[in-house]
Design an enzyme around this catalytic site. Structure first.
Site, PDB file in Angstrom:
ATOM      1  N   CYS A 105       7.162 -18.880  -1.882  1.00 16.53           N
ATOM      2  CA  CYS A 105       7.049 -17.918  -0.798  1.00 16.53           C
ATOM      3  C   CYS A 105       8.428 -17.583  -0.233  1.00 16.53           C
ATOM      4  O   CYS A 105       9.372 -18.352  -0.368  1.00 16.53           O
ATOM      5  CB  CYS A 105       6.178 -18.406   0.345  1.00 16.53           C
ATOM      6  SG  CYS A 105       4.620 -19.081  -0.172  1.00 16.53           S
TER       7      CYS A 105
ATOM      8  N   LYS B  28       9.849 -16.306  -9.398  1.00 17.57           N
ATOM      9  CA  LYS B  28      11.161 -16.536 -10.014  1.00 17.57           C
ATOM     10  C   LYS B  28      11.820 -17.808  -9.498  1.00 17.57           C
ATOM     11  O   LYS B  28      12.684 -18.377 -10.152  1.00 17.57           O
ATOM     12  CB  LYS B  28      12.057 -15.329  -9.747  1.00 17.57           C
ATOM     13  CG  LYS B  28      13.314 -15.360 -10.539  1.00 17.57           C
ATOM     14  CD  LYS B  28      13.739 -13.996 -11.010  1.00 17.57           C
ATOM     15  CE  LYS B  28      14.825 -14.101 -12.043  1.00 17.57           C
ATOM     16  NZ  LYS B  28      14.334 -14.472 -13.372  1.00 17.57           N
TER      17      LYS B  28
ATOM     18  N   HIS C 242       1.795 -32.685 -38.456  1.00 14.89           N
ATOM     19  CA  HIS C 242       1.218 -33.836 -37.736  1.00 14.89           C
ATOM     20  C   HIS C 242       0.245 -33.398 -36.640  1.00 14.89           C
ATOM     21  O   HIS C 242       0.081 -34.091 -35.646  1.00 14.89           O
ATOM     22  CB  HIS C 242       2.343 -34.690 -37.135  1.00 14.89           C
ATOM     23  CG  HIS C 242       3.259 -35.243 -38.171  1.00 14.89           C
ATOM     24  ND1 HIS C 242       2.850 -36.139 -39.138  1.00 14.89           N
ATOM     25  CD2 HIS C 242       4.563 -34.997 -38.432  1.00 14.89           C
ATOM     26  CE1 HIS C 242       3.863 -36.432 -39.930  1.00 14.89           C
ATOM     27  NE2 HIS C 242       4.913 -35.744 -39.519  1.00 14.89           N
TER      28      HIS C 242
ATOM     29  N   ASN D   9       7.199 -21.590   4.370  1.00 16.06           N
ATOM     30  CA  ASN D   9       7.460 -21.750   2.939  1.00 16.06           C
ATOM     31  C   ASN D   9       7.536 -23.244   2.673  1.00 16.06           C
ATOM     32  O   ASN D   9       8.380 -23.925   3.250  1.00 16.06           O
ATOM     33  CB  ASN D   9       8.792 -21.071   2.592  1.00 16.06           C
ATOM     34  CG  ASN D   9       9.287 -21.437   1.203  1.00 16.06           C
ATOM     35  OD1 ASN D   9       8.492 -21.636   0.288  1.00 16.06           O
ATOM     36  ND2 ASN D   9      10.587 -21.529   1.041  1.00 16.06           N
ATOM     37  N   GLY D  10       6.662 -23.759   1.831  1.00 19.58           N
ATOM     38  CA  GLY D  10       6.683 -25.193   1.548  1.00 19.58           C
ATOM     39  C   GLY D  10       5.265 -25.707   1.431  1.00 19.58           C
ATOM     40  O   GLY D  10       4.337 -24.943   1.150  1.00 19.58           O
TER      41      GLY D  10
ATOM     42  N   GLU E 219      11.279 -21.760 -26.132  1.00 22.04           N
ATOM     43  CA  GLU E 219      11.521 -20.639 -25.226  1.00 22.04           C
ATOM     44  C   GLU E 219      10.718 -19.403 -25.665  1.00 22.04           C
ATOM     45  O   GLU E 219      10.164 -18.684 -24.835  1.00 22.04           O
ATOM     46  CB  GLU E 219      13.027 -20.344 -25.178  1.00 22.04           C
ATOM     47  CG  GLU E 219      13.445 -19.161 -24.331  1.00 22.04           C
ATOM     48  CD  GLU E 219      13.061 -19.268 -22.854  1.00 22.04           C
ATOM     49  OE1 GLU E 219      12.603 -20.335 -22.407  1.00 22.04           O
ATOM     50  OE2 GLU E 219      13.206 -18.254 -22.149  1.00 22.04           O
TER      51      GLU E 219
ATOM     52  N   TRP F 276       3.246 -16.984  -2.506  1.00 21.44           N
ATOM     53  CA  TRP F 276       2.829 -17.505  -3.805  1.00 21.44           C
ATOM     54  C   TRP F 276       1.871 -18.637  -3.443  1.00 21.44           C
ATOM     55  O   TRP F 276       2.285 -19.671  -2.925  1.00 21.44           O
ATOM     56  CB  TRP F 276       4.032 -18.027  -4.573  1.00 21.44           C
ATOM     57  CG  TRP F 276       3.682 -18.548  -5.940  1.00 21.44           C
ATOM     58  CD1 TRP F 276       3.562 -17.823  -7.092  1.00 21.44           C
ATOM     59  CD2 TRP F 276       3.428 -19.913  -6.304  1.00 21.44           C
ATOM     60  NE1 TRP F 276       3.246 -18.656  -8.134  1.00 21.44           N
ATOM     61  CE2 TRP F 276       3.150 -19.945  -7.685  1.00 21.44           C
ATOM     62  CE3 TRP F 276       3.393 -21.118  -5.596  1.00 21.44           C
ATOM     63  CZ2 TRP F 276       2.855 -21.119  -8.367  1.00 21.44           C
ATOM     64  CZ3 TRP F 276       3.092 -22.283  -6.282  1.00 21.44           C
ATOM     65  CH2 TRP F 276       2.833 -22.272  -7.654  1.00 21.44           C
TER      66      TRP F 276
ATOM     67  N   LYS G 288       8.074 -17.634 -23.240  1.00 21.82           N
ATOM     68  CA  LYS G 288       8.180 -16.216 -22.869  1.00 21.82           C
ATOM     69  C   LYS G 288       6.846 -15.509 -23.122  1.00 21.82           C
ATOM     70  O   LYS G 288       6.369 -14.753 -22.293  1.00 21.82           O
ATOM     71  CB  LYS G 288       9.283 -15.500 -23.652  1.00 21.82           C
ATOM     72  CG  LYS G 288      10.691 -15.771 -23.222  1.00 21.82           C
ATOM     73  CD  LYS G 288      11.137 -15.044 -21.959  1.00 21.82           C
ATOM     74  CE  LYS G 288      10.976 -15.848 -20.722  1.00 21.82           C
ATOM     75  NZ  LYS G 288      11.781 -16.955 -20.403  1.00 21.82           N
TER      76      LYS G 288
ATOM     77  N   ARG H 297      10.059 -14.400  -4.946  1.00 18.16           N
ATOM     78  CA  ARG H 297       9.607 -15.754  -4.619  1.00 18.16           C
ATOM     79  C   ARG H 297       8.081 -15.878  -4.605  1.00 18.16           C
ATOM     80  O   ARG H 297       7.541 -16.976  -4.474  1.00 18.16           O
ATOM     81  CB  ARG H 297      10.140 -16.178  -3.247  1.00 18.16           C
ATOM     82  CG  ARG H 297      11.642 -16.132  -3.153  1.00 18.16           C
ATOM     83  CD  ARG H 297      12.080 -16.426  -1.749  1.00 18.16           C
ATOM     84  NE  ARG H 297      11.949 -17.823  -1.441  1.00 18.16           N
ATOM     85  CZ  ARG H 297      12.906 -18.724  -1.631  1.00 18.16           C
ATOM     86  NH1 ARG H 297      14.058 -18.344  -2.132  1.00 18.16           N
ATOM     87  NH2 ARG H 297      12.726 -19.967  -1.303  1.00 18.16           N
TER      88      ARG H 297
ATOM     89  N   GLU I 125       4.201 -16.649 -20.581  1.00 19.69           N
ATOM     90  CA  GLU I 125       4.469 -16.197 -19.216  1.00 19.69           C
ATOM     91  C   GLU I 125       4.033 -14.757 -18.983  1.00 19.69           C
ATOM     92  O   GLU I 125       3.466 -14.447 -17.943  1.00 19.69           O
ATOM     93  CB  GLU I 125       5.982 -16.273 -18.921  1.00 19.69           C
ATOM     94  CG  GLU I 125       6.489 -17.658 -18.628  1.00 19.69           C
ATOM     95  CD  GLU I 125       7.993 -17.657 -18.324  1.00 19.69           C
ATOM     96  OE1 GLU I 125       8.395 -18.341 -17.385  1.00 19.69           O
ATOM     97  OE2 GLU I 125       8.755 -16.984 -19.031  1.00 19.69           O
TER      98      GLU I 125
HETATM   99  C1  G6P Z   1       9.918 -20.784 -12.510  1.00 21.62           C
HETATM  100  C2  G6P Z   1      10.183 -19.489 -13.259  1.00 21.62           C
HETATM  101  C3  G6P Z   1      10.747 -19.811 -14.644  1.00 21.62           C
HETATM  102  C4  G6P Z   1      11.991 -20.676 -14.503  1.00 21.62           C
HETATM  103  C5  G6P Z   1      11.703 -21.957 -13.712  1.00 21.62           C
HETATM  104  C6  G6P Z   1      12.979 -22.704 -13.380  1.00 21.62           C
HETATM  105  O1  G6P Z   1       8.864 -21.457 -13.076  1.00 21.62           O
HETATM  106  O2  G6P Z   1       9.001 -18.720 -13.374  1.00 21.62           O
HETATM  107  O3  G6P Z   1      11.074 -18.604 -15.308  1.00 21.62           O
HETATM  108  O4  G6P Z   1      12.470 -21.007 -15.768  1.00 21.62           O
HETATM  109  O5  G6P Z   1      11.086 -21.624 -12.471  1.00 21.62           O
HETATM  110  O6  G6P Z   1      13.749 -21.907 -12.532  1.00 21.62           O
HETATM  111  P1  G6P Z   1      15.273 -22.150 -12.246  1.00 21.62           P
HETATM  112  O7  G6P Z   1      15.618 -21.188 -11.135  1.00 21.62           O
HETATM  113  O8  G6P Z   1      15.428 -23.563 -11.805  1.00 21.62           O
HETATM  114  O9  G6P Z   1      16.023 -21.850 -13.478  1.00 21.62           O
END
Ligand code: G6P
Length: 617
Positions: A2, A612, A515, A100-101, A492, A74, A496, A27, A499
């Site tokens: 948030c 983010k 395995h 926020n928290g 990754e 969020w 991606k 956020r 996500e």
């Molecule tokens: C969230 C984002 C991811 C990111 C992760 C770590 O889950 O959605 O895309 O990789 O946080 O974020 P940071 O700011 O620590 O790289």
């Protein structure tokens, strides 16, 4: 997570709050709200969904007042709807709070308040706070002067809270003030011209404030149109010198691209150009050179995509520089850190610089190191795109990614920047250790070509991936395979896709497929396999053949050569030394995920349930 904002001055506050929230939408974006206070009236307006919905509501029903608080959410406790959106109010509608928290003891607090007759309107943990503040206000003795009442009541309320939080409170009884508190969640005060602000992050303060004051854990501030007063946890006034707000470019522009994510993927050639200069330069950074001296081992702490960059980093540190390295999920490390060993460098990797688990793990490590080696400063380094973040204030050294604003929630150019930061560190340490000199030279030569290669590849690859994405309309599962330094790229690629397209995907080290994951394979499960020439090239190709024998559709990522003919589709990358290849193999991964999600008509830049910056545990 948030984002919270608050503002007080002589201008109408709602537009200022909306502007701040816009800059904090990264956020969280499942609902938003604001509350303003003016003599005799407290207005609250909330809307489910993105900020645009709140904006529309406010256009129809504007709210008055020069003092107010805002929130973009969020969801943690309670579904993302208008009822659970912030601000949360007390029963009489006189106290409004944004938070926020997470308030970990909200259940017993709520039970206690309900037993005493309070009625709750939401499922949030936050709602206990306005109730506690209202209760404290009602019980304050008359001797407490009007200008101290809200601050004292908020102080009494937060004494009862457990968890991590940043909050802002307004009260109808004192419409010309707002009170904010910080405890293990980010909060900054912004000082403008006769107006004062607070926000979870600096972008919300840009354009309105010229300097900032950061609050420490447990501290409180009282903001009025006349200025800001700071208090420590025991209610004593404290002074702190404001720092100039460093101008950053926080405005984001999609240019000709359909989504921010696509634009940011294409910006990677520029990110590489900046970094290649730094990778090839020695020393990379004066302070950092000292931090890297006599390091015997490295531990890397990160979450999500940043952890994948750390895995690439650990491989480079071990194979190029010969330094034993370990990668930890920050969320695991904070509760089970490994035994302490001397001469260890700890690196926190976080593009946002605000991830709660990463910050907490680094704080724990700093405390442990101080106890072990009280006479030497703890060796801690942060790699981030936001040097002005909480991470920047926590660790002594920062390596700034300088990737520019990344708006898409799915990290792309910051991931490339993080990997490049590790090439810079590993090359620097390799020169200190005089290790693997042939590899070092090859790596340096290959890096010099990278910006040009990326630029050409990005143009050529975009349409290939767009065409390939059509075949994913019905896909439910995808397996990504990679080995060695490309195993993290397989992880990754899978992340991606998950996500932004909501397709189930898993990344595996190619040798592990037999395995277990091989049981999943049939003609409906595509396999994306990274095959770059190196010591295990043949083995990777054999693993791919095993998948093909189970009817899986094989998508290869590697250079064009006779061996890669086994793939049904090849997404070609230039021929480079294997150690440098992740910087190229990641591009088709990103573009494929992007085009699959865009083709499905999904919200690529703000995927469901994500944010983010994750500022909760
Ligand atoms: C969230 C984002 C991811 C990111 C992760 C770590 O889950 O959605 O895309 O990789 O946080 O974020 P940071 O700011 O620590 O790289």
């Amino acid at each position: 997570m948030c984002g919270i904002v608050a503002a007080i001055g002589s201008r109408k506050v709602a537009p200022l709050l909306l502007q701040g929230l816009q800059r904090l939408e990264y956020r969280g974006y499942d609902s938003a709200g604001l509350a303003t206070v003016a003599p005799g009236q407290l207005h609250c307006c909330k809307a489910e969904g993105k900020l645009v919905n709140l904006r529309e509501k406010l256009e129809k029903t504007p709210v008055a007042g020069c003092c107010g608080i805002g929130h973009t959410r969020w969801a943690t406790h309670g579904k993302p709807d208008a009822r659970n959106a912030h601000p949360q109010l007390d029963e009489a509608g006189q106290v409004a709070v944004v938070q926020n928290g997470i308030i970990e003891n909200h259940r017993p607090l709520r039970q206690h308040l309900e037993q005493r007759g309070s009625r709750f309107n939401s499922d949030t943990d936050t709602e206990v706070i306005p109730h506690l503040v209202a209760q404290a206000l009602a019980n304050l003795p008359d001797t407490v002067p009007p200008t101290d009442r809200l601050r004292v009541a908020v102080a009494q309320a937060v004494q009862q809270l457990e968890g991590a939080y940043a909050l802002a409170v307004i009260w109808l009884g004192q419409p010309e003030e707002l009170v904010v508190v910080r405890y293990h969640a980010p909060l900054l005060i912004g000082l403008g011209e006769g107006e004062f602000f607070c926000a979870s992050d600096t972008p919300a303060l840009a354009d309105v404030a010229s300097s900032i004051v950061s609050l420490e854990d447990g501290e409180m501030a009282r903001l009025t149109p006349l200025g800001v007063e700071l208090f420590d946890g025991s209610g004593q006034r404290i002074q702190r010198t404001p720092q100039p707000l460093r101008g950053g470019n926080y405005t984001a522009d999609k240019r000709q691209f359909r989504h921010f994510m696509l634009k940011e993927i294409h910006e990677q050639a520029d990110v590489a150009a900046g970094w290649v200069e730094r990778c090839l330069a020695a020393p990379i950074d004066e302070g950092l050179t000292t931090a890297l001296q006599n390091v015997q081992r490295v531990q890397l702490l990160a979450c999500g995509t940043s952890r994948h960059a750390a895995l690439v980093g650990a491989h480079l540190l071990e194979q190029l520089a010969g330094v034993p390295s370990s990668v930890h999920y920050a969320s695991e490390f904070r509760y089970a850190p490994p035994p302490l060993l001397p001469q260890t460098l700890t690196i926190g990797v976080t593009q946002s610089g605000e991830t709660a688990d990463t910050l907490a793990a680094l704080t724990i490590e700093m405390e442990r190191r101080r106890a072990l080696e009280p006479n030497s400063p703890p060796r801690l380094l942060g790699i981030t795109n936001r040097p002005d973040s909480s991470l920047g204030r926590l660790v002594p050294h920062i390596l700034d990614l300088k990737a520019g604003v990344e708006t898409g929630v799915a990290a792309t150019k910051t991931f490339l920047g993080q990997m490049l930061a590790f090439y810079a560190i590993a090359l620097h340490m390799a020169s200190q250790h005089q290790s693997a000199s042939a590899q070092v030279t090859a790596c340096r030569q290959a890096l010099a070509q990278l910006p040009e290669q990326l630029s050409r590849m990005l143009h050529a690859m975009d349409q290939c991936c767009a065409d390939l994405a059509h075949g994913f309309a019905e896909t439910k599962d995808v397996i990504y395979l990679g080995r060695g330094i490309n195993y993290p790229i397989a992880l990754e690629g899978a992340l991606k896709l998950k996500e932004i397209s909501y397709i189930h995907a898993e990344g595996y080290p190619a040798g592990e497929m037999k395995h277990g994951p091989i049981a999943l394979l049939d003609q409906h499960v595509p396999v994306v396999s990274i095959a770059t020439p190196g010591p295990v090239f043949e083995k990777v190709l054999s693993n791919a053949q095993e998948a093909k024998a189970r009817d899986a559709r094989l998508i290869g990522i590697g250079p064009v050569c006779a061996d890669t003919e086994i793939f049904d589709v090849l997404l070609p990358i230039p021929s480079v030394p294997e150690l440098v290849s992740p910087l190229l193999t990641v591009v088709p991964m990103q573009l494929l995920a992007y085009h699959v999600a865009a083709h499905r008509g999904l919200d690529v830049d703000q995927p469901r349930n994500l944010a983010k910056s994750v500022t909760v545990e």
